[in-house]
Motif scaffolding. Sequence first.
Motif, short mmCIF file in Angstrom:
data_model
loop_
_atom_site.label_atom_id
_atom_site.label_comp_id
_atom_site.label_asym_id
_atom_site.label_seq_id
_atom_site.Cartn_x
_atom_site.Cartn_y
_atom_site.Cartn_z
N THR A 158 9.46 0.97 -11.10
CA THR A 158 10.13 2.25 -10.83
C THR A 158 11.34 2.04 -9.94
OG1 THR A 158 8.04 3.43 -11.05
CG2 THR A 158 9.81 4.57 -9.91
N LEU A 159 11.20 1.21 -8.92
CA LEU A 159 12.32 0.95 -8.02
C LEU A 159 13.46 0.24 -8.74
CD1 LEU A 159 10.35 -0.08 -4.81
CD2 LEU A 159 11.61 2.04 -5.21
N LYS A 160 13.12 -0.73 -9.60
CA LYS A 160 14.16 -1.43 -10.36
C LYS A 160 14.88 -0.48 -11.32
CE LYS A 160 12.39 -6.14 -10.27
NZ LYS A 160 11.91 -7.27 -11.07
N THR A 161 14.12 0.42 -11.96
CA THR A 161 14.72 1.39 -12.87
C THR A 161 15.67 2.30 -12.12
OG1 THR A 161 12.78 1.34 -14.30
CG2 THR A 161 14.23 3.24 -14.53
N GLY A 162 15.28 2.75 -10.94
CA GLY A 162 16.14 3.61 -10.13
C GLY A 162 17.41 2.90 -9.73
N GLU A 163 17.29 1.64 -9.36
CA GLU A 163 18.46 0.85 -8.98
C GLU A 163 19.40 0.65 -10.16
OE1 GLU A 163 18.30 -3.57 -8.11
OE2 GLU A 163 18.40 -2.71 -6.09
N GLN A 164 18.85 0.33 -11.33
CA GLN A 164 19.67 0.12 -12.52
C GLN A 164 20.37 1.41 -12.95
OE1 GLN A 164 16.80 -1.45 -15.24
NE2 GLN A 164 16.96 -3.55 -14.45
N THR A 165 19.67 2.53 -12.84
CA THR A 165 20.26 3.82 -13.21
C THR A 165 21.36 4.20 -12.24
OG1 THR A 165 18.13 4.50 -14.12
CG2 THR A 165 19.75 6.23 -13.78
N ALA A 166 21.19 3.91 -10.96
CA ALA A 166 22.23 4.20 -9.97
C ALA A 166 23.48 3.37 -10.24
CB ALA A 166 21.71 3.93 -8.57
N ILE A 167 23.29 2.11 -10.60
CA ILE A 167 24.44 1.25 -10.93
C ILE A 167 25.13 1.75 -12.19
CG2 ILE A 167 25.08 -1.07 -11.68
CD1 ILE A 167 22.88 -2.10 -9.74
N ALA A 168 24.33 2.17 -13.17
CA ALA A 168 24.92 2.72 -14.41
C ALA A 168 25.68 4.01 -14.11
CB ALA A 168 23.82 2.98 -15.43
N GLY A 169 25.22 4.80 -13.15
CA GLY A 169 25.92 6.02 -12.77
C GLY A 169 27.24 5.73 -12.12
N VAL A 170 27.30 4.68 -11.30
CA VAL A 170 28.56 4.29 -10.66
C VAL A 170 29.56 3.83 -11.72
CG1 VAL A 170 29.61 2.59 -9.11
CG2 VAL A 170 27.50 3.75 -8.45
N ARG A 171 29.07 3.18 -12.73
CA ARG A 171 29.93 2.69 -13.81
C ARG A 171 30.31 3.79 -14.80
NH1 ARG A 171 26.66 -2.87 -15.12
NH2 ARG A 171 27.40 -4.01 -13.30
N MET A 226 15.22 9.98 -7.13
CA MET A 226 14.10 10.76 -6.57
C MET A 226 12.76 10.10 -6.89
SD MET A 226 15.38 13.26 -4.88
CE MET A 226 14.06 14.43 -4.70
N ALA A 227 12.61 9.58 -8.10
CA ALA A 227 11.37 8.88 -8.47
C ALA A 227 11.20 7.62 -7.61
CB ALA A 227 11.37 8.51 -9.95
N SER A 228 12.31 6.90 -7.37
CA SER A 228 12.25 5.71 -6.53
C SER A 228 11.88 6.07 -5.10
CB SER A 228 13.60 4.99 -6.54
OG SER A 228 13.90 4.52 -7.83
N GLU A 229 12.47 7.16 -4.60
CA GLU A 229 12.17 7.60 -3.24
C GLU A 229 10.70 7.97 -3.09
OE1 GLU A 229 13.67 10.89 0.06
OE2 GLU A 229 14.37 11.02 -2.01
N GLN A 230 10.17 8.70 -4.07
CA GLN A 230 8.77 9.10 -4.03
C GLN A 230 7.86 7.87 -4.08
OE1 GLN A 230 7.56 11.66 -7.23
NE2 GLN A 230 5.62 12.16 -6.27
N THR A 231 8.20 6.90 -4.90
CA THR A 231 7.42 5.67 -5.01
C THR A 231 7.45 4.90 -3.70
OG1 THR A 231 7.87 5.53 -7.38
CG2 THR A 231 7.18 3.50 -6.28
N LEU A 232 8.63 4.82 -3.07
CA LEU A 232 8.76 4.11 -1.81
C LEU A 232 7.96 4.80 -0.71
CD1 LEU A 232 10.07 1.76 -0.31
CD2 LEU A 232 12.02 3.26 0.16
N GLN A 233 8.02 6.12 -0.65
CA GLN A 233 7.25 6.86 0.35
C GLN A 233 5.74 6.68 0.15
OE1 GLN A 233 8.68 10.87 0.12
NE2 GLN A 233 10.48 10.46 1.37
N THR A 234 5.31 6.65 -1.11
CA THR A 234 3.89 6.41 -1.39
C THR A 234 3.48 5.02 -0.94
OG1 THR A 234 4.01 7.90 -3.30
CG2 THR A 234 2.15 6.36 -3.22
N GLY A 235 4.32 4.04 -1.22
CA GLY A 235 4.03 2.67 -0.79
C GLY A 235 3.95 2.54 0.72
N ILE A 236 4.84 3.22 1.41
CA ILE A 236 4.83 3.19 2.88
C ILE A 236 3.56 3.86 3.42
CG2 ILE A 236 5.97 4.11 4.94
CD1 ILE A 236 8.64 3.61 3.45
N ALA A 237 3.17 4.98 2.81
CA ALA A 237 1.94 5.67 3.24
C ALA A 237 0.72 4.79 3.03
CB ALA A 237 1.80 6.99 2.50
N ILE A 238 0.65 4.10 1.90
CA ILE A 238 -0.48 3.21 1.63
C ILE A 238 -0.49 2.05 2.62
CG2 ILE A 238 -1.43 1.56 -0.04
CD1 ILE A 238 -0.54 3.53 -2.23
N ARG A 239 0.69 1.49 2.88
CA ARG A 239 0.79 0.40 3.87
C ARG A 239 0.29 0.86 5.24
NH1 ARG A 239 6.26 -0.56 6.49
NH2 ARG A 239 5.46 1.38 7.37
#
Length: 118
Positions: A64-77, A90-103
């Motif tokens: 999910t994080l990689k997809t978000g990063e690739q989509t952001a780069i595609a948006g810049v282009r 937003m999906a990447s942010e939610q995934t990151l927040q979930t990972g932090i909460a689990i950690r």
Amino acid sequence: MLDGVGKLSPSTLGGSYGLGGTTGAAGLTQPTPVTSIPNPVKTEPLPTDFGAVLGQMTLEAISTLKTGEQTAIAGVRGQATTQQVVEAVMASEQTLQTGIAIRDKVVSAYLEISRMTI
């Protein structure tokens, strides 16, 4: 002008209101009951080992994080719309927040276990 409102029937409106089914006693069309459709999607059996579940969740989070990063780069282009970029971020942010909460929960559990007397 409103005299005919209470006298509506399927024949007045030119048919059975487009719903299909049978005509009831009041002259209104009764809808055809919907039967349940079996779910054709086959799911994989869930792993029973906690480590395997956690590993699978980690791989999905990384994806999910990689997809978000690739989509952001595609948006810049200019290759992705603003909506696509926002949804992916937003999906990447939610995934990151979930990972932090689990950690945080894992660290808290480890600290609690380390305080136990043997």
